[in-house]
Write a protein that holds these residues in place. Structure first.
Motif, PDB file in Angstrom:
ATOM      1  N   HIS A  43      49.434  73.972   1.337  1.00 54.36           N
ATOM      2  CA  HIS A  43      48.264  73.239   1.863  1.00 54.36           C
ATOM      3  C   HIS A  43      46.985  73.836   1.287  1.00 54.36           C
ATOM      4  O   HIS A  43      45.955  73.844   1.945  1.00 54.36           O
ATOM      5  CB  HIS A  43      48.226  73.336   3.400  1.00 54.36           C
ATOM      6  CG  HIS A  43      49.424  72.732   4.058  1.00 54.36           C
ATOM      7  ND1 HIS A  43      49.496  71.408   4.405  1.00 54.36           N
ATOM      8  CD2 HIS A  43      50.611  73.276   4.417  1.00 54.36           C
ATOM      9  CE1 HIS A  43      50.674  71.160   4.967  1.00 54.36           C
ATOM     10  NE2 HIS A  43      51.372  72.277   4.978  1.00 54.36           N
ATOM     11  N   ARG A  46      43.566  71.948   1.320  1.00 54.57           N
ATOM     12  CA  ARG A  46      43.044  71.738   2.667  1.00 54.57           C
ATOM     13  C   ARG A  46      42.470  73.044   3.237  1.00 54.57           C
ATOM     14  O   ARG A  46      41.426  73.039   3.907  1.00 54.57           O
ATOM     15  CB  ARG A  46      44.180  71.209   3.558  1.00 54.57           C
ATOM     16  CG  ARG A  46      43.639  70.534   4.769  1.00 54.57           C
ATOM     17  CD  ARG A  46      44.641  69.621   5.428  1.00 54.57           C
ATOM     18  NE  ARG A  46      44.221  69.401   6.813  1.00 54.57           N
ATOM     19  CZ  ARG A  46      45.030  69.039   7.785  1.00 54.57           C
ATOM     20  NH1 ARG A  46      46.309  68.836   7.535  1.00 54.57           N
ATOM     21  NH2 ARG A  46      44.570  68.877   9.007  1.00 54.57           N
ATOM     22  N   LEU A 126      44.849  71.694  10.895  1.00 51.43           N
ATOM     23  CA  LEU A 126      45.991  72.355  10.248  1.00 51.43           C
ATOM     24  C   LEU A 126      46.202  73.698  10.943  1.00 51.43           C
ATOM     25  O   LEU A 126      45.241  74.440  11.177  1.00 51.43           O
ATOM     26  CB  LEU A 126      45.690  72.577   8.759  1.00 51.43           C
ATOM     27  CG  LEU A 126      46.836  73.212   7.960  1.00 51.43           C
ATOM     28  CD1 LEU A 126      47.909  72.173   7.630  1.00 51.43           C
ATOM     29  CD2 LEU A 126      46.324  73.843   6.655  1.00 51.43           C
ATOM     30  N   ASP A 143      52.077  74.788  11.015  1.00 48.76           N
ATOM     31  CA  ASP A 143      52.337  73.978   9.821  1.00 48.76           C
ATOM     32  C   ASP A 143      52.682  74.862   8.626  1.00 48.76           C
ATOM     33  O   ASP A 143      53.383  74.456   7.719  1.00 48.76           O
ATOM     34  CB  ASP A 143      51.082  73.159   9.457  1.00 48.76           C
ATOM     35  CG  ASP A 143      50.718  72.172  10.551  1.00 48.76           C
ATOM     36  OD1 ASP A 143      51.612  71.425  10.985  1.00 48.76           O
ATOM     37  OD2 ASP A 143      49.540  72.163  10.987  1.00 48.76           O
TER      38      ASP A 143
END
Ligand code: M6R
Length: 366
Positions: A43, A46, A126, A143
Motif C-alpha cells: 500500500h 497510499r 488504512l 490491512d
C-alpha cells in the motif's frame, strides 16, 4: 527461561542490543544505502501520500507513538496525531480514507486499541499494525503492518518491545523520507550509517548497570520523582516515570523540561529526585538551565548526558553517560538507563518486578 537473570524484566532489558538488531535485520543496509520496510510495500502510495498518520496505542506503546510523531514529522514531513486508543474510540473522531491509522501494540490483544481500529476501518482509513505477538488479534485485523520481532516479552513492564517499536517506526520514517525526498541523499546516508551502530551503543549503555544500581540505592526511599526531557526525550521522561510507578509504586511524573516552571517546580525540595534526560544536541543550553533551576531549589538531580559532557556533570548530583548519537535516535539509548533505574529501585524495595500488583500483561477489557 530467565537464563541466569533474577527476573524476566532484567533479562529483557539486557537483550536489547539483540532485539534492536532483530527489528532492523533485512530492513536497512547502510553500505548499499537503502532502507525498506516490507509491510509498507503493498500500500506504499497510499501510505506515502497520506494526509495524516494517526497513531493509536495505550501505555508504553503510546509513548513510542509520541516519539514517532516527532520522527515522522521531522524526517518525512507527514502530519501525525497520537491518540490514546480509549479516548479516540469514544469521541467521534474525524477520520477518512486519506488517513493511515497506525496501531502500536506489543501483545496485539489490547481491547481499547482493537476497538479503535474497528472504528477507523469502518470510516475507511488504512490500518497499519506494528505488533510483537505474531498472529494476535490486532495483527489479524490490520490491512498491513510490520512485526517488531522482539521475541516473547514476559515481564509485565514493557522494555524491549518499546525500543523495537521505535526501531520499526524510525525505519518507516527513513524509508518515507528517502522516497518522498524530504531529506537530502547525504543526510539519509549519514542517518542510516549511524542507525546501524545503535545495537553496539546499546551494549555500551548496558555496561553501566552497576553505576545505575548505585544511583538507585541513593534514591530508593523517595516517595515521588520527577522526570524531565525536551524534544525526543520528552516522551522518554513519560516512559521513565511510568516504569518507576508500575514496578516500584513510587509516584512519578514526566514533564517537558520547560513546563516545569509552569507548575511542578513547586514540588521541588531536597527530597525530590529529578531525573533529567539531557542528551539533546539541540537545546543543550536550555536543558542546562532547567538543571540549574532544580539545583537552586535543592532537588536531587540525576542527569543522563552524552559522553564527555562537562557542564551538566558539574552541577548534577549523579550522571549517567551514554554514547553520542543523532538526536532522532537518542530515545533508543536514553530509555535504557531509566528501565534499569526503575528495575533496581523496585528490587531494593522488595517489589515483585515481573508481576506488579494490579497489572496484567495484556489488558483485554475496555
Ligand atoms: O500490548 P500493548 O502494547 O498493546 O500494551 C499496552 C499497555 O497496556 C502496556 O504498554 C502497559 O502500559 C505496560 N504495562 C507498560 O509497561
Amino acid at each position: 527461561e530467565k537464563s541466569g537473570y533474577d527476573h524476566f524484566m532484567l533479562k529483557e532489558i539486557f537483550q536489547q542490543d539483540e532485539s534492536i538488531y532483530e527489528a532492523m535485520r533485512g530492513r536497512i543496509n547502510a553500505a548499499e544505502g537503502w532502507v525498506t520496510v516490507g509491510g509498507m510495500q503493498d500500500h506504499y502510495n497510499r501510505i506515502a501520500n497520506a494526509e495524516r498518520f494517526i497513531i493509536v496505542a495505550c501505555g508504553t506503546s503510546w509513548h513510542a507513538g509520541m516519539i514517532a510523531e516527532y520522527i515522522f514529522e521531522e524526517l518525512a514531513r507527514i502530519p501525525v496525531e497520537v491518540e490514546y486508543a480509549s479516548e479516540f474510540r469514544y469521541r467521534n473522531p474525524i477520520i477518512g480514507p486519506k488517513d493511515v491509522v497506525i496501531a502500536l501494540s506489543q501483545s496485539g490483544e489490547t481491547a481499547d486499541t482493537l476497538s479503535a481500529l474497528e472504528l477507523a476501518k469502518e470510516k475507511g482509513a488504512l490500518i497499519y499494525g506494528i505488533v510483537n505477538n505474531v498472529g494476535s488479534s490486532i495483527a489479524r485485523f490490520t490491512d498491513c503492518g510490520s512485526y517488531i520481532h522482539a521475541g516473547p516479552e514476559i515481564g509485565v513492564a514493557s522494555t524491549k518491545a518499546f525500543t523495537s517499536q521505535l526501531v520499526v517506526l524510525t525505519l518507516m520514517a527513513l524509508d518515507l523520507a528517502h522516497k518522498r525526498g524530504t531529506i537530502t541523499k547525504s543526510h539519509f546516508q549519514k542517518l542510516i550509517s549511524e542507525f546501524e551502530l545503535i545495537p553496539q551503543k546499546v551494549k555500551s549503555v548496558l555496561s553501566q548497570a552497576e553505576n545505575i544500581k548505585s544511583i538507585a540505592s541513593e534514591i530508593k526511599s523517595a516517595s515521588n520523582a520527577l522526570y524531565l526531557g525536551r524534544g525526543y526525550n520528552f516522551p522518554i521522561a513519560l516512559e521513565g516515570a511510568l516504569k518507576l510507578k508500575e514496578i516500584s509504586y513510587i509516584h512519578a511524573e514526566g514533564y517537558p523540561a520547560a513546563e516545569m516552571k509552569h507548575g511542578p517546580i513547586a514540588l521541588i525540595d531536597m527530597y525530590m529526585p529529578v531525573i533529567v534526560i539531557a542528551t539533546n544536541k539541540n537545546a543543550y543550553e536550555k536543558i542546562f538551565s532547567n538543571v540549574q533551576e532544580v539545583k537552586a531549589r535543592k532537588g536531587i538531580v540525576i542527569a543522563i548526558v552524552s559522553e564527555g559532557d562537562t557542564e551538566i556533570k558539574k552541577i548534577a548530583d549523579f550522571t549517567i553517560e551514554i554514547p553520542h548519537t543523532e538526536d532522532v535516535f537518542s530515545p533508543l539509548l536514553s530509555s535504557i538507563p531509566l528501565q534499569l533505574l526503575a528495575y533496581y529501585i523496585a528490587v531494593m524495595r522488595g517489589c515483585n518486578v515481573d508481576q506488579p500488583r494490579n497489572l496484567a500483561k495484556s489488558v483485554t477489557v475496555e
